[in-house]
Design an enzyme around this catalytic site. Structure first.
Site, short mmCIF file in Angstrom:
data_model
loop_
_atom_site.label_atom_id
_atom_site.label_comp_id
_atom_site.label_asym_id
_atom_site.label_seq_id
_atom_site.Cartn_x
_atom_site.Cartn_y
_atom_site.Cartn_z
N GLU A 1 19.71 20.31 -29.29
CA GLU A 1 20.80 21.23 -29.66
C GLU A 1 20.39 22.69 -29.65
OE1 GLU A 1 18.82 19.93 -33.50
OE2 GLU A 1 19.46 19.02 -31.64
N ASP B 1 17.69 44.72 3.15
CA ASP B 1 17.96 45.69 4.21
C ASP B 1 16.66 46.46 4.47
OD1 ASP B 1 19.23 47.20 6.07
OD2 ASP B 1 20.58 48.22 4.70
N ASP C 1 22.98 47.93 -0.87
CA ASP C 1 23.57 49.03 -1.65
C ASP C 1 24.81 49.64 -1.02
OD1 ASP C 1 22.45 50.27 0.52
OD2 ASP C 1 21.23 51.69 -0.62
N ASP D 1 27.67 45.53 2.03
CA ASP D 1 26.79 44.54 1.42
C ASP D 1 27.46 43.73 0.31
OD1 ASP D 1 24.55 45.20 2.98
OD2 ASP D 1 24.09 46.90 1.69
N ASN E 1 9.99 9.36 -30.25
CA ASN E 1 10.24 9.10 -31.67
C ASN E 1 11.57 8.41 -31.90
OD1 ASN E 1 7.86 10.06 -32.74
ND2 ASN E 1 8.60 12.15 -32.99
N ASN F 1 14.49 16.73 -37.83
CA ASN F 1 15.02 17.45 -36.65
C ASN F 1 15.07 18.95 -36.88
OD1 ASN F 1 16.21 17.11 -33.95
ND2 ASN F 1 18.01 18.01 -34.90
N ASP G 1 12.98 21.82 -34.97
CA ASP G 1 13.65 22.92 -34.29
C ASP G 1 13.08 24.27 -34.71
OD1 ASP G 1 15.27 21.30 -32.80
OD2 ASP G 1 17.02 21.46 -34.10
#
Length: 855
Positions: free
Chosen positions: A286, A328, A590, A594, A658, A683, A687
């Site tokens: 998460e 270029d 540029d 392009d 686990n 958990n 984290d």
């Protein structure tokens, strides 16, 4: 395309413009009030979301919702402690994710705003440079070649204004705009000759415009389009999606397995349900969105210090994955300090006539002036007082030339300037010693050989021609560009950049294939590449590309690294062909031409001095036109990717092991192997230990070659390392049950400590391919990980541990734990070594087979 309204606003030109002062504009107070009433000039509704709503959105995760429901069910059944613990852990996890991601996004937004598209407006008689978001109805704006139109507006004053509005109308040719009233029949957008529209671009000339409509009230808003067309999913986004689907599949299988087993053994339904949900949470990475956001935002901040502003954060990862870089020539490989070296006639003798007429052409043309025009105008300026411009045929990339019709009071000339080859093809005569002579076949061959010799020496060559036009003519068309008289050529020098050679070598050392895509001559480009030490593997010309279908082009782009004399459409085809071959493509450009290629590339790069159209299409902006910044960006992208992979590999190896052990233990244990609250605590602590991963350094071997999010690699790594974790888990089960004769609470306590210690400490092994003693982790990662391990060891000994159902283990247990952890980390290191050796062997065999197939 029709605009769905009863009366188009462009019919009320006089009504809107009769009282306007083009040199004064709005006051600052008026502009602020209009901005408050009309809102920002954007096509994105509700661009910013309130912080409260952003926080609430974090609870949309289905697992979070299920956990909260489960906690309320616990409270309803009298399990108040469970309710408090689960709610607190969920809230802490959501807060952690929200705060870190919010800070990361705030930093990234500031960087994006620094290179947002700007508009030049007149307020209180002063010219101001403001964000396009702050443009309001009533503003007087100034536009010129290369600009994006900031809003739907009337034109007040124009100088040869040409606009590309194909975004709205599909018209491929530029449209001329002028300040006139229109008849009532001009009800279609194509008829609006006195108006310009948001999102379209200026390809020639300049103008003052009066803003009438902004944001969603514009024509582009009415037809529900946006200039920011959604890009195709990048390699990283596709890989992340597939990874999410894999995790979801594994999670569903394990959760269903646990529920069925617990139901079969008639265990309490609420406790079993909470256990299954907690198991799903433990399997779900998460924090991955937060880790990705922080890692990318830190990368964006680091790149900003090095002169590269990131507009799209995921482009950092794409830059790291880049395997082909298209650039270029002018300004990137060369200095873009173009100097006019010589003006010669058709046969190479010094003659100023070509420069004289080229000067008139550059001076009077209204389109975007390129560096060649600037060099012409800066070289010995001429007095143009006796000349008047009558008409113009703007430059386009098919003709590769620009024409102006000028008059000196006695004669009227069409003067044409452009690519040498195109100009020679348009000529019937050549001028020598002020006398025109019809070209013979031998003359054409000699002339061609001469300008090719100039190009072979690295000079850029323009041809200049003219012809007399009847003075009664007031306009010219493309078909008038025939039977011209060739005056001669202008040769320009544009030396290679001193830094470009090193930057190219550095990029190639990272496994990036360099391809030069330019509209310039192949001879000039090859000369520049030779000076820079860039080996030319193959040259493909625009006229050759035009004869290839897409499948054939895909084959040819692999064997060529120079693409010369190409137009914008061909540039786009080249980019798409390389992508179709499975490569991750970067493109640096540029110019107006392009923009399509910048949008199509996996990562589009432009420069701060580029035209607005190019900057709007790009994902990254270089503050200085230097390839070394791209090299640094590639390294940063790979470092970013490496840290993201560390979290993914952790979540799919030890974490998966686990959770798999937990599911398996439910088969033979008469009680739950770990309480739901203990799983959630495990958990959240895990984290917390992973939060500093974005700060970590990455080994050089990880940044040596392009990397993509490879699901097969992740799955294989999980299948190799995950079982090692499970083996030690089951060994722990055996020791707890048969040596320590553990009851339910001691078993749950012992396994909580062992699983958290192994799960956290293994990061020091997984974070590097080599020895964990030779690759030093970030100090904060070390401190956080060791602190979490200390908490896991001490928590059961403290009064707080009782609320989670823990009991105090014996000293012998901790001695056993130390031995298990050391052996576990050693076995993971050995298995990791075998895995990478197998992977390298597989890659080598695959490369040999591929080479054999092509040979």
């Amino acid at each position: 395309m029709d605009i769905k309204q009863s009366r188009p606003w462009w019919l009320d030109y006089d009504q809107h413009t009769s009282h306007v002062e083009p040199l004064v504009g709005l006051t600052r107070i008026e502009a602020k009030n209009l901005l408050d009433s009309h809102g920002s000039n954007t096509l994105r509704a509700n661009q910013s979301t309130a912080l409260v709503l952003q926080f609430i959105a974090k609870f949309k995760n289905p697992l979070v919702v299920v956990l909260l429901i489960a906690s309320f069910v616990s409270a309803f059944t009298g399990e108040v402690t469970n309710f408090a613990i689960i709610s607190a852990i969920v809230l802490m996890s959501v807060m952690l994710d929200f705060v870190q991601e919010f800070r990361a996004n705030q930093a990234a937004d500031k960087l994006r705003q620094s290179v947002s598209v700007r508009a030049q407006v007149i307020r209180e008689g002063v010219s101001l440079d403001i964000s396009i978001l702050d443009v309001v109805p009533g503003d007087i704006a100034l536009i010129s070649s290369g600009d994006l139109i900031p809003a739907d507006s009337f034109v007040l004053e124009v100088k040869d204004l040409l606009v590309n509005q194909s975004l709205l109308t599909g018209e491929s040719f530029p449209v001329e705009k002028r300040p006139v009233s229109l008849p009532e029949t001009a009800i279609q957008l194509q008829d609006a000759a006195n108006a310009v529209f948001m999102g379209t671009s200026v390809v020639g000339g300049s103008a003052r415009i009066l803003v009438v409509k902004t944001g969603m009230n514009t024509a582009i808003g009415d037809i529900a389009q946006s200039l920011d067309k959604p890009s195709q999913a990048t390699s990283f986004e596709l890989g992340a999606h597939r990874f999410g689907m894999m995790i979801m599949s594994v999670t569903i299988i394990l959760v269903l397995f646990v529920l069925l087993v617990n139901a079969w053994f008639h265990k309490p339904w609420l406790e079993s349900f909470l256990f299954a949900v907690a198991l799903a949470v433990g399997l779900t990475p998460e924090l991955l969105p937060m880790v990705v956001s922080i890692t990318l935002s830190r990368g964006a901040l680091r790149l900003a210090k090095l002169g590269m502003i990131v507009k799209r954060q995921s482009a950092i990862q794409d830059l790291g994955s880049m395997s082909v870089f298209c650039t270029d020539k002018t300004g990137t490989l060369t200095q873009a300090k173009i100097q006019l070296d010589q003006s010669v006639n058709a046969f190479g003798f010094l003659d100023d006539h070509a420069r004289y007429y080229a000067f008139l052409n550059s001076y009077f043309q209204s389109g975007l002036r390129n560096p060649l025009d600037e060099a012409i105008l800066e070289s010995n300026p001429l007095d143009t007082g006796g000349w008047t411009k009558i008409d113009e045929i703007a430059f386009d990339f098919d003709r590769r030339c620009v024409s102006v019709l000028i008059d000196n009071g006695v004669q009227r000339f069409l003067v044409v300037k452009g690519a040498a080859q195109e100009i020679v093809n348009l000529c019937k005569c050549n001028v020598v010693n002020n006398a025109a002579k019809e070209m013979t076949v031998f003359d054409r061959e000699s002339i061609q050989a001469y300008y090719h010799s100039l190009e072979a020496n690295g000079m850029r060559v323009l041809g200049v021609a003219y012809k007399e036009i009847d003075r009664l003519r007031t306009s010219v068309e493309i078909h008038d560009e025939v039977e011209l008289k060739l005056l001669g050529f202008l040769a320009f020098l544009d030396p290679p950049k001193e830094t470009a050679a090193l930057a190219l070598r550095q990029l190639q050392s990272l496994g990036v294939d360099i391809k030069v895509v330019t509209g310039d001559s192949e001879l000039v480009t090859q000369h520049v590449c030779q000076q820079l030490g860039l080996e030319v593997n193959g040259v493909l010309l625009g006229r050759e590309i035009a004869l290839l279908d897409d499948i054939s082009l895909r084959r040819h782009v692999n064997g060529s690294n120079l693409f010369c004399r190409v137009n914008p459409a061909q540039k786009l085809r080249i980019i798409n062909a390389i992508k179709a071959n499975g490569q991750v493509v970067g493109f640096l450009g540029d110019g107006i031409n392009d923009a399509p290629s910048l949008h199509a590339a996996d990562v589009g790069i432009s420069v701060h001095s580029a035209v607005d159209v190019a900057k709007a299409a790009a994902d990254m902006i270089l503050l200085r036109q230097d390839l070394s910044a791209v090299y640094v960006g590639v390294l940063e992208g790979r470092r970013t990717f490496g840290n993201i992979m560390k979290y993914i590999m952790m979540g799919t190896s030890s974490n998966f092991g686990n959770m798999f052990s937990m599911a398996g233990a439910s088969l033979f244990l008469p009680f739950l192997p770990m309480l739901p609250t203990q799983i959630l605590l495990n958990n959240i602590l895990y984290d917390i230990s992973e939060i500093p991963i974005p700060l970590d350094e990455v080994d050089a071997i990880e940044t040596a070659t392009p990397k993509i999010l490879d699901l097969n690699f992740i799955r294989n790594f999980m299948l190799v390392i995950g079982p090692v974790s499970s083996v030690f888990d089951f060994l722990t089960f055996y020791i707890l049950l048969n040596i320590f004769n553990a009851d339910e609470k001691l078993f749950q306590t012992g396994w909580f400590i062992e699983s958290l210690c192994t799960q956290v400490l293994v990061i020091f092994v997984i974070r590097t391919r080599g020895s964990p003693f030779k690759s030093r982790p970030n100090p904060i990662l070390t401190i956080t990980s060791l602190l979490v391990v200390l908490i896991a060891i001490v928590l059961p000994l403290s009064p707080v541990g009782q609320y989670f159902g823990f009991v105090s283990p014996t000293l012998q247990f901790y001695e056993m734990l130390a031995v298990l952890v050391i052996f576990y980390l050693g076995l993971v290191q050995w298995m990791k070594h075998l895995f990478y050796r197998w992977l390298e062997t597989r890659i080598t065999v695959h490369a040999k087979l591929k080479t054999h197939m092509f040979n």
